[in-house]
Design a protein around this motif. Sequence first.
Motif, PDB file in Angstrom:
ATOM      1  N   VAL A  37      23.312  23.709  -8.620  1.00 52.23           N
ATOM      2  CA  VAL A  37      24.278  25.451  -7.821  1.00 52.23           C
ATOM      3  C   VAL A  37      25.122  24.283  -6.365  1.00 52.23           C
ATOM      4  CG1 VAL A  37      24.564  27.134  -8.145  1.00 52.23           C
ATOM      5  CG2 VAL A  37      22.639  26.530  -6.604  1.00 52.23           C
ATOM      6  N   SER A  38      25.391  22.867  -6.844  1.00 55.73           N
ATOM      7  CA  SER A  38      25.740  21.666  -5.894  1.00 55.73           C
ATOM      8  C   SER A  38      27.235  22.350  -4.513  1.00 55.73           C
ATOM      9  CB  SER A  38      25.980  20.633  -5.977  1.00 55.73           C
ATOM     10  OG  SER A  38      26.682  20.271  -7.319  1.00 55.73           O
ATOM     11  N   SER A  39      27.928  23.419  -5.423  1.00 52.35           N
ATOM     12  CA  SER A  39      28.910  23.202  -5.103  1.00 52.35           C
ATOM     13  C   SER A  39      29.734  24.317  -3.711  1.00 52.35           C
ATOM     14  CB  SER A  39      30.363  24.065  -5.550  1.00 52.35           C
ATOM     15  OG  SER A  39      30.472  23.972  -6.923  1.00 52.35           O
TER      16      SER A  39
ATOM     17  N   LYS B 161      21.469  25.022  -0.845  1.00 52.93           N
ATOM     18  CA  LYS B 161      21.082  26.008  -2.049  1.00 52.93           C
ATOM     19  C   LYS B 161      20.465  25.729  -3.401  1.00 52.93           C
ATOM     20  CE  LYS B 161      25.506  25.529  -2.575  1.00 52.93           C
ATOM     21  NZ  LYS B 161      25.648  24.895  -1.627  1.00 52.93           N
ATOM     22  N   ILE B 162      19.848  27.443  -3.800  1.00 55.91           N
ATOM     23  CA  ILE B 162      19.526  27.133  -5.138  1.00 55.91           C
ATOM     24  C   ILE B 162      19.684  27.893  -5.709  1.00 55.91           C
ATOM     25  CG2 ILE B 162      17.144  25.072  -4.102  1.00 55.91           C
ATOM     26  CD1 ILE B 162      15.417  28.011  -3.679  1.00 55.91           C
TER      27      ILE B 162
ATOM     28  N   PRO C 104      16.261  25.791   1.110  1.00 52.85           N
ATOM     29  CA  PRO C 104      16.785  25.945   0.286  1.00 52.85           C
ATOM     30  C   PRO C 104      17.243  27.338   1.456  1.00 52.85           C
ATOM     31  CG  PRO C 104      15.222  27.535  -0.466  1.00 52.85           C
ATOM     32  CD  PRO C 104      14.508  26.495   0.317  1.00 52.85           C
ATOM     33  N   GLU C 105      18.802  26.713   2.171  1.00 52.42           N
ATOM     34  CA  GLU C 105      19.503  27.967   3.119  1.00 52.42           C
ATOM     35  C   GLU C 105      20.313  28.995   2.752  1.00 52.42           C
ATOM     36  OE1 GLU C 105      20.987  24.936   6.497  1.00 52.42           O
ATOM     37  OE2 GLU C 105      21.136  24.433   4.595  1.00 52.42           O
TER      38      GLU C 105
ATOM     39  N   TYR D  63      12.315  23.921 -11.333  1.00 53.38           N
ATOM     40  CA  TYR D  63      11.142  24.130 -10.996  1.00 53.38           C
ATOM     41  C   TYR D  63       9.948  25.129 -11.033  1.00 53.38           C
ATOM     42  CZ  TYR D  63      13.349  19.165  -9.339  1.00 53.38           C
ATOM     43  OH  TYR D  63      13.502  17.869  -9.549  1.00 53.38           O
ATOM     44  N   GLU D  64       8.909  25.181 -11.225  1.00 47.65           N
ATOM     45  CA  GLU D  64       8.429  26.507 -11.275  1.00 47.65           C
ATOM     46  C   GLU D  64       6.842  26.869 -10.544  1.00 47.65           C
ATOM     47  OE1 GLU D  64      10.274  27.937 -15.455  1.00 47.65           O
ATOM     48  OE2 GLU D  64       8.405  26.343 -15.754  1.00 47.65           O
TER      49      GLU D  64
END
Length: 407
Positions: A101-103, A116-117, A192-193, A218-219
Amino acid sequence: MKQLYYVIRTLLRGRGSNIIKVISLGLGLTMSILLFSRVAFEQSYDTCYKNYDDLYQIYSIFSAEGEQFEPQKQNCGPVAGAILENFPKEVESATSIAYFVSSPLYNGSVRIDARKILADSLFFKTMGIEVLSGNPEKDLMQNDVIFLSDDLAQKIYGGENPIGKVISYNKELQLTVKGTYVDLPENATMRPEAVISMPTAWSRGWGNYSWRGGDSYYEYIRFRPGADKEIVNARLDAMIQKYRPEEDKKAYGYTAFVKPIRDVYRDEDQVKRMDSIMSILALAILFIASLNYVLISISSLTYRAKAVGVHKCSGASGGTVFSMFLLETGIIIALALVLMGLILLNFQEFIEDTTAAKLSVLFAPDRIWVPLVVVLVLFIVGGILPGRLFARIPVSQVFRRYTEGKK
């Protein structure tokens, strides 16, 4: 009080050599403390999570045509959930996250660039991150939900309550703010923000969340306090094979293991190599600065010997002379620390760029022991070694004639 008076008189008399001592120690302390603090900062990664000793990260190992690849942090999506389901006595919770989710986010027409994640409903519980508002175990099960870090919420909405506000993802999705959480420090591998609910991606077909490839997640798992952690690693391969499709087993091999999150960052080859280099360099600088001080002190033996003899004629013991020299060393180190403070203050931006960390982070309260230990070592080496030498000067030194030589 008389000892302090005599020490100050001695320092003023030898102010030329004392200035050299202060500059030498100031530069040495600055460099060695910065290097040691950076190493301590690197070693403190991922200790910000609650009960981090129970938090483990999942690694996957793929193999094909008889070749086994290096362990990787990206996993098939269902692995964490399967571990939680199959090891209920050992594992308390598990979570999967993704970074695709890079946008940017938008608050109206205002663009917001933030880390973001995507995460599932057990993200905050598993990671041990404090939630300030909202119910993530319920809210993150819904589509189009976002949680904001406290700093980002303040940045976007100021003093307003962000709950219920709508924020846009890439001007395509409308995400509702359902909660806020505590900001993660710089020594966290994942910071993450904003956390977007995983069903937001699932409902739109983003990613491959299955046992058939899609190694993009990633877990993490959180063990119950006192659980036998080795049981999971010992039985994990058998568990994974139970879920994998038979046709995939013929094409490639796949297994996994769990590793303490505390060791994930500091066990990386690059981190270990850089920490070793910085530690050796810091020790060398501290050693050179300490011996510099010792040798400059010993070089003054010829003209200070008579002064020591006079003190002893006046009733001073060896212990008194020793304490006077320790006091002198303490004053010199204090002045060196003042010089160090001026250097850090005037070159703060350059130092932070070079060390890739803010000074406020390097000298955080939980790492203040680093400069204290460095100063203590310097005080012991620089004070005790020459101090014992001066304390042993006999009273008869007052009556001896001698000439100063370079030896």
